[in-house]
Design an enzyme around this catalytic site. Structure first.
Site, mmCIF file in Angstrom:
data_model
loop_
_atom_site.group_PDB
_atom_site.id
_atom_site.type_symbol
_atom_site.label_atom_id
_atom_site.label_comp_id
_atom_site.label_asym_id
_atom_site.label_seq_id
_atom_site.Cartn_x
_atom_site.Cartn_y
_atom_site.Cartn_z
ATOM 1 N N TYR A 132 -31.218 43.904 23.477
ATOM 2 C CA TYR A 132 -32.162 45.015 23.342
ATOM 3 C C TYR A 132 -32.794 45.035 21.949
ATOM 4 C CZ TYR A 132 -33.660 49.952 23.190
ATOM 5 O OH TYR A 132 -34.371 51.112 23.047
ATOM 6 N N LYS A 136 -36.777 44.613 21.152
ATOM 7 C CA LYS A 136 -37.519 45.677 20.489
ATOM 8 C C LYS A 136 -38.107 45.218 19.152
ATOM 9 C CE LYS A 136 -37.234 48.997 23.495
ATOM 10 N NZ LYS A 136 -38.461 49.345 24.262
#
Length: 304
Positions: A172, A176
């Site tokens: 993640y 991002k």
């Protein structure tokens, strides 16, 4: 309401719940026509999908007198992203703003993170930003070449995890962080077509954050108290960035949490040393230690 988005056509991905739902409702409240995209899958991307969450938000908007349509396509596929842009054009005849928000989590410590979990999270977050952006940008480029340049806006969704890192979220955090890079490139490339591209790093109480922030994200207990972690606190900035009022603001990253908005200042040249010739390893190490002592320390990784 000010009607700051009056007449604009806005796509919000992952808008069936959480931040996306709050953004869709906020845009509609400000006069926008909204395409509500959501696959209706579980927190980890599983569950087969459902049209229910997207349609429920559309029904909310319509009940309040707004205009909205649902889209259940997979925005991390070329076909789904193309059909998303087509849905806006078919329903409302134009597209002004794209809010990339869709995502899910498959958290693991790095030594336990398998390829499928890595690929799935990178796909939904990063590819799920790239493909809608690509198809929307192609439309806006065609419009500009036809002499119909619009005040187009893109708001991407990064995260503090992408800016600082987050223990147990290597996939993640990497996705991002990559979204920030994509934002900067898109802002530079698409400016000639009247497109502004920015990113937010939001913090709010959603399905994706409830486990990570369980101790600090409870709703207020007293009626009328400010719910600092409500998703709707992030949406006013998103609506402004997605409106014509944000003219001239592009290629920036903003942190939004509770009542706070912060301009995030990324990689910049800090302390530097130049020998004018090749260093030895020992000299490079000695110089580097001096530079580090003169530099600002990095922010702490979430969960460290």
């Amino acid at each position: 309401m000010t009607g700051i988005a009056d007449g604009r056509v806005v796509i919000v991905t992952g808008a069936g719940r959480g931040l996306g739902r709050a953004h869709a409702l906020a845009f509609a409240a400000e006069g926008a026509k909204v395409v509500v995209n959501d696959l209706g899958v579980g927190l980890d991307g599983g569950g087969g999908g459902s049209a229910g969450p997207a349609q429920a938000v559309v029904d909310e908007i319509r009940a309040l007198g707004g205009e909205a349509v649902a889209h259940g396509g997979d925005v991390a596929s070329g076909e789904g992203a193309a059909s998303l842009v087509a849905a806006a054009l078919d329903a409302f005849g134009r597209l002004d703003t794209l809010v990339n928000n869709a995502g899910f989590l498959r958290d693991r410590m790095l030594v336990n993170l398998d390829e499928d979990a890595w690929d799935a999270v990178m796909r939904v977050h990063l590819k799920g930003h790239f493909l809608p952006l690509k198809h929307a940008a192609a439309h806006w480029r065609a419009e500009a070449k036809a002499g119909r340049a619009a005040a187009a806006r893109v708001v991407n969704t990064s995260s503090g995890a992408g800016l600082l890192g987050s223990v147990g979220q290597g996939n993640y955090s990497a996705a991002k962080a990559a979204i920030v890079g994509l934002t900067l490139v898109a802002a530079a490339e698409l400016a000639r077509y009247g497109v502004q591209v920015n990113a937010i790093a939001p913090a709010a109480r959603t399905r994706m954050t409830e486990r990570a922030f369980a101790d600090t994200m409870a709703a207020p207990s007293s009626a009328g108290a400010f719910d600092a972690m409500a998703p709707g606190n992030v949406s006013p900035l998103v609506v402004w960035l997605g409106s014509a009022a944000s003219e001239g603001v592009t290629g920036r990253v903003f942190e939004a949490e509770a009542g706070r908005i912060t301009v995030m200042e990324g990689w910049r040249a800090g302390p530097s040393a130049d020998k004018g010739a090749r260093w030895t390893p020992a000299e490079a190490g000695e110089a580097t230690l001096k530079l580090l002592a003169a530099s600002e320390p990095p922010g702490p990784v979430y969960g460290a």
